[in-house]
Design a protein around this motif. Structure first.
Motif, PDB file in Angstrom:
ATOM      1  N   UNK A 183     143.751 127.133 -19.864  1.00  0.00           N
ATOM      2  CA  UNK A 183     142.915 125.963 -19.616  1.00  0.00           C
ATOM      3  C   UNK A 183     143.602 125.056 -18.622  1.00  0.00           C
ATOM      4  N   UNK A 184     142.828 124.485 -17.707  1.00  0.00           N
ATOM      5  CA  UNK A 184     143.387 123.654 -16.649  1.00  0.00           C
ATOM      6  C   UNK A 184     144.210 122.505 -17.222  1.00  0.00           C
ATOM      7  N   UNK A 185     143.760 121.925 -18.336  1.00  0.00           N
ATOM      8  CA  UNK A 185     144.436 120.762 -18.908  1.00  0.00           C
ATOM      9  C   UNK A 185     145.399 121.137 -20.027  1.00  0.00           C
ATOM     10  N   UNK A 186     145.655 122.417 -20.215  1.00  0.00           N
ATOM     11  CA  UNK A 186     146.580 122.849 -21.249  1.00  0.00           C
ATOM     12  C   UNK A 186     147.948 123.154 -20.663  1.00  0.00           C
ATOM     13  N   UNK A 187     148.827 123.784 -21.448  1.00  0.00           N
ATOM     14  CA  UNK A 187     150.189 124.048 -20.973  1.00  0.00           C
ATOM     15  C   UNK A 187     150.253 124.938 -19.749  1.00  0.00           C
ATOM     16  N   UNK A 188     149.315 125.904 -19.649  1.00  0.00           N
ATOM     17  CA  UNK A 188     149.381 126.840 -18.526  1.00  0.00           C
ATOM     18  C   UNK A 188     149.007 126.165 -17.207  1.00  0.00           C
ATOM     19  N   UNK A 243     149.860 114.255 -15.556  1.00  0.00           N
ATOM     20  CA  UNK A 243     149.254 114.781 -14.327  1.00  0.00           C
ATOM     21  C   UNK A 243     147.842 115.312 -14.507  1.00  0.00           C
ATOM     22  N   UNK A 244     147.525 115.767 -15.729  1.00  0.00           N
ATOM     23  CA  UNK A 244     146.176 116.277 -15.961  1.00  0.00           C
ATOM     24  C   UNK A 244     145.913 117.576 -15.226  1.00  0.00           C
ATOM     25  N   UNK A 245     144.639 117.816 -14.899  1.00  0.00           N
ATOM     26  CA  UNK A 245     144.238 119.110 -14.351  1.00  0.00           C
ATOM     27  C   UNK A 245     144.295 119.185 -12.843  1.00  0.00           C
ATOM     28  N   UNK A 246     145.476 119.005 -12.267  1.00  0.00           N
ATOM     29  CA  UNK A 246     145.634 119.104 -10.814  1.00  0.00           C
ATOM     30  C   UNK A 246     145.459 120.561 -10.388  1.00  0.00           C
ATOM     31  N   UNK A 247     144.677 120.763  -9.322  1.00  0.00           N
ATOM     32  CA  UNK A 247     144.428 122.100  -8.802  1.00  0.00           C
ATOM     33  C   UNK A 247     144.367 122.063  -7.279  1.00  0.00           C
ATOM     34  N   UNK A 248     144.386 123.238  -6.687  1.00  0.00           N
ATOM     35  CA  UNK A 248     144.043 123.357  -5.272  1.00  0.00           C
ATOM     36  C   UNK A 248     142.567 123.037  -5.119  1.00  0.00           C
ATOM     37  N   UNK A 249     142.232 122.260  -4.104  1.00  0.00           N
ATOM     38  CA  UNK A 249     140.829 121.923  -3.869  1.00  0.00           C
ATOM     39  C   UNK A 249     140.231 122.926  -2.888  1.00  0.00           C
ATOM     40  N   UNK A 250     139.047 123.413  -3.179  1.00  0.00           N
ATOM     41  CA  UNK A 250     138.390 124.388  -2.317  1.00  0.00           C
ATOM     42  C   UNK A 250     136.885 124.305  -2.551  1.00  0.00           C
ATOM     43  N   UNK A 251     136.071 124.755  -1.589  1.00  0.00           N
ATOM     44  CA  UNK A 251     134.619 124.696  -1.744  1.00  0.00           C
ATOM     45  C   UNK A 251     134.163 125.488  -2.975  1.00  0.00           C
ATOM     46  N   UNK A 252     133.323 124.860  -3.774  1.00  0.00           N
ATOM     47  CA  UNK A 252     132.819 125.527  -4.962  1.00  0.00           C
ATOM     48  C   UNK A 252     133.723 125.439  -6.173  1.00  0.00           C
ATOM     49  N   UNK A 253     134.831 124.662  -6.060  1.00  0.00           N
ATOM     50  CA  UNK A 253     135.781 124.574  -7.173  1.00  0.00           C
ATOM     51  C   UNK A 253     135.122 124.048  -8.444  1.00  0.00           C
ATOM     52  N   UNK A 254     134.227 123.059  -8.285  1.00  0.00           N
ATOM     53  CA  UNK A 254     133.597 122.476  -9.466  1.00  0.00           C
ATOM     54  C   UNK A 254     132.726 123.492 -10.206  1.00  0.00           C
ATOM     55  N   UNK A 255     132.083 124.377  -9.452  1.00  0.00           N
ATOM     56  CA  UNK A 255     131.264 125.403 -10.097  1.00  0.00           C
ATOM     57  C   UNK A 255     132.159 126.409 -10.830  1.00  0.00           C
TER      58      UNK A 255
END
Length: 277
Positions: A139-144, A222-234
């Motif tokens: 999960x984005x907001x979990x330990x991984x 930090x929460x759910x930091x990710x690489x941003x890319x088109x369609x990421x929200x979907x």
């Protein structure tokens, strides 16, 4: 000894990858699971415990501290009393005349994915100890998600406006504690997350969750930091749906009720703050 050294080299290679580039939670989980299957080791640790915690003369090394935090994480997950405080004493070698290691744990917050405690050891600087409710889920907001984010930001010295990752296990994370009483925190050295995110193409921090900031506007989580890319929200929506379906299947709706209750409590508290301001 050579086998242990080989295992450590493999784990170090995962850490180096996390330092070099922001690894997605799914990739990080996969790398760690491959390590577990290869070595037969089920519990992984990232980073070394703070040196002031260690006392080798009393048998309190890194492995003992980590095992204690493993047990503490399980204990904290069971506590739902706000501001609950408990004291521990540890002395592995009773023949020693030294005072036992004294640990104070205070529950200071609870979110959707975990509970946070303030830990003080032997009267030293406190640290933030976050334990995750569902560490076995990817999960984005979990330990991984949060562990590789912490490793990457620390390596790149993103410390000006965000708490520093210290060390972690696969079900808990220890990070810098930002006390409101400390002054001039805004003058800390390092990059701001905004500067780093713009250069690296990362998602913005959630500005709505004000509970994740201290009075000097330093981000505590930090929460759910990710690489941003088109369609990421979907993609996030799809993965989020799959996450909750798995959770419902495992917990029989119990976990969903807990999350819904936490969200509702947060909304009510936020509304009250707005009404009183």
């Amino acid at each position: 000894m050579k086998i242990l050294d080989c295992h450590q080299e493999i784990l170090e290679s995962i850490i180096v990858q996390a330092q070099t580039n922001l690894i997605s939670p799914y990739t990080f989980y996969k790398l760690c699971q491959e390590f577990c299957l290869t070595t037969g080791i089920n519990q992984l640790y990232f980073g070394e415990p703070i040196s002031s915690y260690l006392d080798h003369n009393r048998g309190l090394g890194a492995s003992e501290i980590r095992r204690f935090l493993d047990d503490l994480a399980f204990y904290i997950r069971l506590i739902d009393i706000p501001d609950f405080t408990v004291n521990f004493s540890i002395n592995y070698l009773e023949k020693e005349l030294k005072e036992p290691m004294k640990i104070t744990v205070k529950i200071i917050g609870c979110g959707v994915v975990g509970r946070v405690a303030k830990i003080t050891i032997n009267g030293g600087n406190p640290v933030a100890f976050k334990t995750f409710f569902d560490p076995d889920f990817i999960w984005v907001h979990g330990p991984w998600g949060e562990i590789p984010v912490g490793i990457r930001l620390k390596y790149c010295r993103v410390t000006k406006d965000i708490a520093e990752f210290l060390f972690a296990g696969t079900s808990w994370v220890v990070s810098e504690w930002i006390d409101y009483e400390e002054s001039k925190l805004c003058n800390r050295e390092g990059l701001t997350y905004q500067e780093f995110a713009k250069k690296e193409g990362l998602t913005k921090l959630n500005p709505l969750n004000r509970n994740n900031y201290n009075l000097d506007n330093i981000r505590l989580d930090p929460g759910g930091i990710q690489k941003d890319y088109p369609g990421r929200r979907w993609v996030d929506f799809y993965r989020g749906t799959w996450f909750y379906l798995r959770k419902i299947r495992r917990d029989k709706w119990k976990g969903i009720y807990t999350i819904a209750n936490q969200l509702l409590t947060g909304i009510i508290q936020h509304s009250r703050k707005i009404a009183n301001s």
